[in-house]
Design an enzyme around this catalytic site. Structure first.
Site, PDB file in Angstrom:
ATOM      1  N   HIS A  90      -7.748  -5.525  -0.198  1.00 49.78           N
ATOM      2  CA  HIS A  90      -6.437  -4.701  -0.304  1.00 49.78           C
ATOM      3  C   HIS A  90      -5.473  -5.254   1.018  1.00 49.78           C
ATOM      4  O   HIS A  90      -4.606  -5.476   1.176  1.00 49.78           O
ATOM      5  CB  HIS A  90      -6.791  -3.264   0.047  1.00 49.78           C
ATOM      6  N   ASP A  99      -8.719  -6.842  -4.435  1.00 49.56           N
ATOM      7  CA  ASP A  99      -8.137  -5.226  -3.932  1.00 49.56           C
ATOM      8  C   ASP A  99      -8.906  -4.366  -5.029  1.00 49.56           C
ATOM      9  O   ASP A  99      -8.422  -4.257  -6.100  1.00 49.56           O
ATOM     10  CB  ASP A  99      -6.645  -5.310  -3.961  1.00 49.56           C
ATOM     11  N   SER A 126       0.805  -1.127  -0.017  1.00 50.46           N
ATOM     12  CA  SER A 126      -0.153   0.056   0.116  1.00 50.46           C
ATOM     13  C   SER A 126       1.140   1.359  -0.020  1.00 50.46           C
ATOM     14  O   SER A 126       1.737   1.507  -0.856  1.00 50.46           O
ATOM     15  CB  SER A 126      -1.119  -0.011   1.202  1.00 50.46           C
TER      16      SER A 126
END
Lengths: 400, 210
Positions: free
Chosen positions: A372, A339, A173
Site C-alpha cells: 500500500h 497492496d 489511501s
C-alpha cells in the site's frame, strides 16, 4: 462569499503540552484560515464546528484564470506539508518526490494546495485543538468526522481562494477517498481526479484492523477516556501499538521478507526472551515510537473512524455508478499489485462504476512488491502515469 | 489483451486503421479493446471526432495512452468486458487482437452486447502464402506479418476469413460490411467470392451488428 479570518481563539500556549507535535494543533507551522460561528462547518453527524481552523500549505502560483489549482488530499497520518520539511520530525515532505518544480505534479505549472484534514492534529481543527468554548482541548467532545466533512472543510478553503473549479484533486489511501468524495459531491468543481491506492468503501477487514488500533489506544491506562491532556498523561504505548499493527498492513509480505527476512537485530542468536530479537520487531517498535512523537492519539481514533464510515455507494442505494452519474470529470485510477489494504479489486470496482456512468476514466495497476505504501515511494511508473495524465488534462483545460 | 497483438508492417497497419476509421460514424462513442499505444484511438479522435475509450493489458501501453490524453484502463479482454453495461458504446473495436484472446467467441459476444456494432480486424490464416508455407515447409508459418514462432506466439487462436464468417453465424452476428486487404494493403473487390477473399486477403476487417 465573504470569508472572515478570525483572530486565533485563546489557545494553550506553545510548549505547555510538553509535546512539540501537539503544539502544531493550535500553532501550525503553515498558513492558517479561521472561520467564526457565523460560518460553521456542518457535519454529517448533524453537529457542527463553530470555530473552524484550517491549516494549509500552497506551492506554485495560481494563474489569472484560477484554472491551474490542484488540491492534494493527504492520507491518515499525513499532513499539509506535502513538499515542505515536517515541522516536528524535520523530514522532507511526504510527497516531495511527486510535488515540486519539474516533478510530476509540477509547481512551475500548477498551483498546489494541501490542507490538513479536519480531525487531524497538524493545525486544522481536531481533538487536540483548543475548544474555544472551554479553553481545553476538544478531546472526545469533538463531533465524529467523516470523509465528506473533510471535503466540506476543503471546499471552504477553495472558496477562500476564489477557485471555481479545481484542475485536479489527487490523493492516496484516505486521500483517495476524499478525491472520490469530491468527484461525487462536487463534480462541476473537479476537472480531473486522481484516486490512488484507494477504494469507494472501507472493507470489513480494513475496519477490523482499525478497530485493533483504536482498542490499543483506548486500552492504554494513560488515555483516560481521551482526557490525557488535562490529566497530564499520554497514551503513547497504545498509539505505538496501533501504529505497529497498521504499519504491517501498509507493506507486503514480499517487501517485509526482502527487507528483513528472519534476520536478527544486532545479535547472532535468539536471546530466549521477549526483547526485539528480529529486525522486523525492532523496525516496528521504531515505527511505533517515532509515530507517537508527531501524532495525537485521539486524532488517530477520529480519522480511522472517518475511513471506516466511508461507503460512497451507500448514499446511492448501493449503486456506485450513481455516485458518478453524468460526471464530466476525467479520472485516472491507480492501484498497486501488492497492496492488500486497498487491493486492485477495490479500484476496479470504482473503474467499473465510472464505466457504467460513461465517465472518462483511465486505470493503471502498477506492478510493485511494496504494498500500500507504494504511493508514497519512488515508483517510476506512478510518476509517469501522473505526469502523463495531468499533462493531457492540462492541455484539455488550456493550461500552459 | 493477453499479449501484444501481431502488428502488420507499418504501411499495411495504416491501411487497416483507415479501413476501420471508414466504418465508424463521426461523433460516436467507441471502445477499442486491446488498444496498444493508442494509435487507432488517436486516429479516430482526429479524423472521426469520436469519444474514445480503450482497454489494454500492458502497463507500458496504458501509460503511453494516458500520456497521449486517452482514457484507457488496464485490463484483459477475456475477463473484463463483462464489467461494461449493455449498449455502453456505439462501436466496440478489436483490432489485430482476436487471435490473441483465450476465448474469441466470448469476446465477440461481449463486444456485441456492449456496443451497438462491433468492428473486428484480424490476420487471415487462410491466405495463400500461409497455406503455401504449411504445405511446402510442413512447419508453422513465420512471416513478416506473423513473425512469431509457434512456441512463443501470443497468437493462440488464428482463424481464416471463412472461419470468422462461420463464428459470426454461430453467435448470430450480422455482417454489415467486410473489407479484405491483400499483401499490398489494397482492397479486394467487394464482388469477389468468399473463397477469393480467403485466399488473397492478408487481413480482414468486419463490421458486425446484432
Amino acid at each position: 462569499m465573504p470569508i472572515r479570518s478570525d483572530p486565533a481563539p485563546a489557545a494553550i500556549a506553545p510548549g505547555a503540552r510538553g509535546n512539540d507535535a501537539l503544539d502544531q494543533a493550535d500553532h501550525p507551522a503553515s498558513e492558517v484560515l479561521r472561520f467564526g460561528p457565523d460560518q460553521p462547518l456542518r457535519l454529517d453527524s448533524g453537529r457542527q464546528i463553530d470555530h473552524l481552523q484550517i491549516a494549509y500549505q500552497t506551492y506554485g502560483t495560481l494563474n489569472a484564470d484560477r484554472s491551474n489549482a490542484i488540491l492534494i488530499c493527504h492520507a491518515l497520518t499525513g499532513d499539509q506539508h506535502v513538499a515542505s520539511r515536517h515541522p516536528v520530525t524535520g523530514k522532507p515532505g511526504w510527497w516531495s518526490d511527486m510535488v515540486g518544480s519539474g516533478k510530476p505534479i509540477d509547481t512551475d505549472r500548477y498551483f498546489v494546495i494541501c490542507s490538513n484534514v479536519v480531525g487531524s492534529c497538524m493545525g486544522t481543527t481536531g481533538p487536540a485543538s483548543t475548544n474555544p468554548a472551554t479553553g481545553e482541548p476538544y478531546g472526545l467532545d469533538l463531533p465524529v468526522i467523516t470523509i465528506r466533512d473533510m471535503v466540506r472543510a476543503q471546499v471552504k478553503l477553495i472558496d477562500h481562494f476564489g477557485i471555481e473549479t479545481l484542475f485536479s484533486v489527487a490523493g492516496g489511501s484516505m486521500g483517495g477517498m476524499q478525491v472520490l468524495q469530491w468527484a461525487s459531491t462536487y463534480p462541476e468543481r473537479v476537472f480531473s481526479a486522481l484516486p490512488i491506492a484507494a477504494g469507494a468503501k472501507h472493507s470489513s477487514q480494513n475496519i477490523a484492523f482499525h478497530e485493533v488500533g483504536r482498542q490499543a489506544v483506548m486500552a492504554d491506562p494513560e488515555w483516560r477516556g481521551g482526557r490525557y491532556f488535562r490529566e497530564g498523561t499520554s497514551p503513547k504505548k497504545g498509539l505505538a501499538v496501533a501504529r505497529m499493527a497498521a504499519h504491517i498492513t501498509y507493506l507486503s509480505d514480499d517487501a517485509l521478507h526482502r527487507k528483513f527476512g528472519r534476520n536478527l537485530q544486532d545479535r547472532d542468536k535468539p536471546t530466549f526472551g521477549f526483547d526485539a530479537d528480529f529486525q522486523i520487531e525492532s523496525y516496528l517498535r521504531h515505527q511505533g515510537m517515532t509515530f507517537v512523537d508527531r501524532f495525537d492519539a485521539n486524532s488517530y481514533l477520529y480519522l480511522t473512524r472517518a475511513m471506516d464510515y466511508f461507503d460512497l455507494a451507500a448514499d446511492f442505494d448501493g449503486r456506485l455508478a450513481n455516485a458518478f452519474k453524468g460526471t464530466r470529470t476525467r479520472f485516472c485510477v491507480v492501484s498497486f499489485t501488492s497492496d492488500w489494504l486497498f487491493p486492485t479489486v477495490e479500484s476496479k470496482a470504482v473503474v467499473r462504476a465510472l464505466n457504467a456512468a460513461a465517465a472518462s476514466v483511465s486505470f493503471v495497476e502498477i506492478e510493485t512488491d511494496r504494498g500500500h505504501d507504494a504511493f508514497l515511494l519512488d515508483e517510476p511508473e506512478l510518476f509517469a502515469t501522473i505526469r502523463g495524465f495531468l499533462s493531457s488534462a492540462a492541455h484539455a483545460r488550456g493550461i500552459v | 489483451m493477453n499479449a501484444p497483438s501481431t502488428q502488420p508492417p507499418r504501411n499495411v497497419a495504416r491501411v487497416d486503421h483507415l479501413a476501420i476509421a471508414e466504418l465508424v460514424t463521426p461523433g460516436t462513442r467507441v471502445l477499442d479493446v486491446g488498444c496498444g499505444d493508442g494509435q487507432l484511438l488517436t486516429l479516430l479522435e482526429a479524423t472521426r471526432g469520436i469519444d474514445g475509450r480503450g482497454i489494454e493489458i500492458s502497463q507500458k501501453g496504458v501509460n503511453e495512452c494516458v500520456a497521449r490524453g486517452l482514457s484507457v484502463i488496464q485490463g484483459d479482454a477475456d475477463t473484463d468486458l463483462v464489467d461494461y453495461p449493455d449498449d455502453a458504446f456505439d462501436y466496440v473495436i478489436l483490432s489485430q487482437t482476436l487471435q490473441a484472446t483465450r476465448r474469441p467467441r466470448h469476446v465477440v459476444e461481449q463486444m456485441l452486447r456492449i456496443g451497438q456494432k462491433a468492428i473486428v480486424s484480424f490476420p487471415n490464416f487462410g491466405n495463400w502464402r500461409i497455406r503455401g508455407l504449411i504445405t511446402f515447409t510442413g512447419r508453422m508459418p513465420v512471416t513478416g506479418n506473423l513473425p512469431h514462432t509457434w512456441y512463443d506466439t501470443p497468437n493462440i487462436h488464428f482463424c481464416t476469413i471463412r472461419d470468422f464468417v462461420a463464428l459470426c453465424d454461430e453467435v448470430h452476428a450480422k455482417i454489415e460490411r467486410g473489407i479484405a486487404l491483400n499483401a499490398h494493403g489494397q482492397r479486394i473487390g467487394l464482388n469477389a467470392p468468399w473463397w477469393f477473399w480467403n485466399l488473397f486477403g492478408q487481413q480482414a476487417v468486419f463490421l458486425l451488428s446484432r
